[in-house]
Design a protein around this motif. Structure first.
Motif, PDB file in Angstrom:
ATOM      1  N   SER A   3       0.829  -1.200   0.000  1.00  0.00           N
ATOM      2  CA  SER A   3       0.000   0.000   0.000  1.00  0.00           C
ATOM      3  C   SER A   3       0.866   1.253   0.000  1.00  0.00           C
ATOM      4  O   SER A   3       1.606   1.499   0.947  1.00  0.00           O
ATOM      5  CB  SER A   3      -0.908  -0.014   1.239  1.00  0.00           C
ATOM      6  OG  SER A   3      -1.661   1.161   1.301  1.00  0.00           O
ATOM      7  N   ARG A   4       0.789   1.992  -1.076  1.00  0.00           N
ATOM      8  CA  ARG A   4       1.441   3.299  -1.184  1.00  0.00           C
ATOM      9  C   ARG A   4       0.461   4.218  -1.896  1.00  0.00           C
ATOM     10  O   ARG A   4      -0.275   3.799  -2.779  1.00  0.00           O
ATOM     11  CB  ARG A   4       2.722   3.228  -2.015  1.00  0.00           C
ATOM     12  CG  ARG A   4       3.806   2.311  -1.493  1.00  0.00           C
ATOM     13  CD  ARG A   4       4.447   2.859  -0.223  1.00  0.00           C
ATOM     14  NE  ARG A   4       5.561   2.058   0.213  1.00  0.00           N
ATOM     15  CZ  ARG A   4       5.478   0.944   0.929  1.00  0.00           C
ATOM     16  NH1 ARG A   4       4.288   0.468   1.263  1.00  0.00           N
ATOM     17  NH2 ARG A   4       6.549   0.294   1.304  1.00  0.00           N
ATOM     18  N   ARG A   5       0.485   5.484  -1.529  1.00  0.00           N
ATOM     19  CA  ARG A   5      -0.345   6.440  -2.255  1.00  0.00           C
ATOM     20  C   ARG A   5       0.370   6.766  -3.553  1.00  0.00           C
ATOM     21  O   ARG A   5       1.524   7.200  -3.542  1.00  0.00           O
ATOM     22  CB  ARG A   5      -0.567   7.697  -1.430  1.00  0.00           C
ATOM     23  CG  ARG A   5      -1.602   8.608  -2.063  1.00  0.00           C
ATOM     24  CD  ARG A   5      -1.852   9.781  -1.214  1.00  0.00           C
ATOM     25  NE  ARG A   5      -0.638  10.604  -1.216  1.00  0.00           N
ATOM     26  CZ  ARG A   5      -0.619  11.905  -1.005  1.00  0.00           C
ATOM     27  NH1 ARG A   5      -1.732  12.540  -0.746  1.00  0.00           N
ATOM     28  NH2 ARG A   5       0.502  12.571  -1.023  1.00  0.00           N
ATOM     29  N   ASP A  74      -2.834   7.025 -13.096  1.00  0.00           N
ATOM     30  CA  ASP A  74      -3.606   6.282 -12.094  1.00  0.00           C
ATOM     31  C   ASP A  74      -3.266   6.778 -10.697  1.00  0.00           C
ATOM     32  O   ASP A  74      -2.128   7.162 -10.420  1.00  0.00           O
ATOM     33  CB  ASP A  74      -3.316   4.784 -12.197  1.00  0.00           C
ATOM     34  CG  ASP A  74      -3.822   4.184 -13.494  1.00  0.00           C
ATOM     35  OD1 ASP A  74      -4.681   4.805 -14.146  1.00  0.00           O
ATOM     36  OD2 ASP A  74      -3.352   3.092 -13.848  1.00  0.00           O
ATOM     37  N   LYS A  75      -4.278   6.764  -9.829  1.00  0.00           N
ATOM     38  CA  LYS A  75      -4.049   7.234  -8.465  1.00  0.00           C
ATOM     39  C   LYS A  75      -4.956   6.483  -7.503  1.00  0.00           C
ATOM     40  O   LYS A  75      -5.908   5.812  -7.892  1.00  0.00           O
ATOM     41  CB  LYS A  75      -4.293   8.729  -8.364  1.00  0.00           C
ATOM     42  CG  LYS A  75      -5.691   9.161  -8.739  1.00  0.00           C
ATOM     43  CD  LYS A  75      -5.798  10.668  -8.744  1.00  0.00           C
ATOM     44  CE  LYS A  75      -7.178  11.081  -9.227  1.00  0.00           C
ATOM     45  NZ  LYS A  75      -7.327  12.523  -9.285  1.00  0.00           N
ATOM     46  N   ASN A  76      -4.631   6.601  -6.244  1.00  0.00           N
ATOM     47  CA  ASN A  76      -5.453   6.052  -5.166  1.00  0.00           C
ATOM     48  C   ASN A  76      -5.377   7.010  -3.989  1.00  0.00           C
ATOM     49  O   ASN A  76      -4.720   8.052  -4.066  1.00  0.00           O
ATOM     50  CB  ASN A  76      -4.989   4.632  -4.786  1.00  0.00           C
ATOM     51  CG  ASN A  76      -3.595   4.612  -4.180  1.00  0.00           C
ATOM     52  OD1 ASN A  76      -2.894   5.621  -4.144  1.00  0.00           O
ATOM     53  ND2 ASN A  76      -3.172   3.452  -3.702  1.00  0.00           N
ATOM     54  N   THR A  77      -6.048   6.688  -2.921  1.00  0.00           N
ATOM     55  CA  THR A  77      -5.979   7.504  -1.713  1.00  0.00           C
ATOM     56  C   THR A  77      -5.210   6.721  -0.654  1.00  0.00           C
ATOM     57  O   THR A  77      -5.083   5.494  -0.748  1.00  0.00           O
ATOM     58  CB  THR A  77      -7.385   7.870  -1.198  1.00  0.00           C
ATOM     59  OG1 THR A  77      -8.108   6.669  -0.944  1.00  0.00           O
ATOM     60  CG2 THR A  77      -8.136   8.699  -2.222  1.00  0.00           C
ATOM     61  N   PRO A  78      -4.686   7.402   0.363  1.00  0.00           N
ATOM     62  CA  PRO A  78      -3.905   6.710   1.386  1.00  0.00           C
ATOM     63  C   PRO A  78      -4.661   5.518   1.974  1.00  0.00           C
ATOM     64  O   PRO A  78      -5.848   5.608   2.272  1.00  0.00           O
ATOM     65  CB  PRO A  78      -3.670   7.784   2.443  1.00  0.00           C
ATOM     66  CG  PRO A  78      -3.738   9.064   1.689  1.00  0.00           C
ATOM     67  CD  PRO A  78      -4.777   8.833   0.615  1.00  0.00           C
ATOM     68  N   GLY A  79      -3.951   4.405   2.077  1.00  0.00           N
ATOM     69  CA  GLY A  79      -4.537   3.204   2.648  1.00  0.00           C
ATOM     70  C   GLY A  79      -5.254   2.305   1.660  1.00  0.00           C
ATOM     71  O   GLY A  79      -5.561   1.161   1.963  1.00  0.00           O
ATOM     72  N   GLU A  80      -5.551   2.808   0.465  1.00  0.00           N
ATOM     73  CA  GLU A  80      -6.202   1.986  -0.558  1.00  0.00           C
ATOM     74  C   GLU A  80      -5.171   1.100  -1.251  1.00  0.00           C
ATOM     75  O   GLU A  80      -3.999   1.459  -1.339  1.00  0.00           O
ATOM     76  CB  GLU A  80      -6.838   2.862  -1.646  1.00  0.00           C
ATOM     77  CG  GLU A  80      -8.148   3.471  -1.283  1.00  0.00           C
ATOM     78  CD  GLU A  80      -8.775   4.167  -2.495  1.00  0.00           C
ATOM     79  OE1 GLU A  80      -8.061   4.488  -3.464  1.00  0.00           O
ATOM     80  OE2 GLU A  80      -9.999   4.381  -2.439  1.00  0.00           O
ATOM     81  N   PRO A  81      -5.616  -0.031  -1.791  1.00  0.00           N
ATOM     82  CA  PRO A  81      -4.698  -0.858  -2.593  1.00  0.00           C
ATOM     83  C   PRO A  81      -4.237  -0.091  -3.828  1.00  0.00           C
ATOM     84  O   PRO A  81      -4.855   0.893  -4.233  1.00  0.00           O
ATOM     85  CB  PRO A  81      -5.560  -2.056  -2.994  1.00  0.00           C
ATOM     86  CG  PRO A  81      -6.775  -2.013  -2.139  1.00  0.00           C
ATOM     87  CD  PRO A  81      -6.943  -0.604  -1.671  1.00  0.00           C
ATOM     88  N   LEU A  82      -3.179  -0.569  -4.430  1.00  0.00           N
ATOM     89  CA  LEU A  82      -2.713   0.021  -5.676  1.00  0.00           C
ATOM     90  C   LEU A  82      -3.791  -0.151  -6.746  1.00  0.00           C
ATOM     91  O   LEU A  82      -4.528  -1.138  -6.732  1.00  0.00           O
ATOM     92  CB  LEU A  82      -1.427  -0.672  -6.133  1.00  0.00           C
ATOM     93  CG  LEU A  82      -0.221  -0.522  -5.208  1.00  0.00           C
ATOM     94  CD1 LEU A  82       0.936  -1.373  -5.708  1.00  0.00           C
ATOM     95  CD2 LEU A  82       0.192   0.934  -5.081  1.00  0.00           C
ATOM     96  N   PRO A  83      -3.906   0.800  -7.670  1.00  0.00           N
ATOM     97  CA  PRO A  83      -4.878   0.655  -8.755  1.00  0.00           C
ATOM     98  C   PRO A  83      -4.648  -0.659  -9.512  1.00  0.00           C
ATOM     99  O   PRO A  83      -3.502  -1.071  -9.714  1.00  0.00           O
ATOM    100  CB  PRO A  83      -4.591   1.859  -9.654  1.00  0.00           C
ATOM    101  CG  PRO A  83      -3.957   2.861  -8.747  1.00  0.00           C
ATOM    102  CD  PRO A  83      -3.159   2.056  -7.765  1.00  0.00           C
TER     103      PRO A  83
END
Length: 102
Positions: A3-5, A74-83
């Motif tokens: 998990s990384r933002r 591609d992006k995600n939010t903190p704590g979300e799995p990688l896209p």
């Protein structure tokens, strides 16, 4: 589990949901998987060895703003799995089946 933002622009880390479309990433992730499959059988230090010698080496290169996903939006939010998007059917044949059928 990793998990990384991630995101475009000034983000510290990059990732592509379609990682399998990037030849370098595909080769590195395949190497990570193969080394995991070998080392996971070592109940004593296999997991630690995999992290130290494999994941901790390849992941910063893969996720670098200059790495194979440099142009990814591609992006995600903190704590979300990688896209993630599932790879096309048949891209990764089950080698266990082929081994037993041959």
């Amino acid at each position: 589990m990793y998990s990384r933002r991630v995101g475009p622009g000034n983000a510290s880390f990059r990732w592509s949901a379609r990682w399998w479309e990037h030849p370098e990433a595909l080769a590195r992730i395949d190497a990570l998987w193969r080394s995991w499959e070998h080392l996971r059988l070592d109940a004593a230090t296999g997991s630690s060895t995999w992290w130290i010698e494999h994941a901790d080496h390849h992941m910063p290169i893969l996720m670098s703003p200059e790495g194979p996903f440099a142009k990814s939006e591609d992006k995600n939010t903190p704590g979300e799995p990688l896209p993630y998007e599932a790879p096309p059917a048949g891209l990764f044949p089950d080698m266990r089946r082929q081994h037993h059928e041959g």
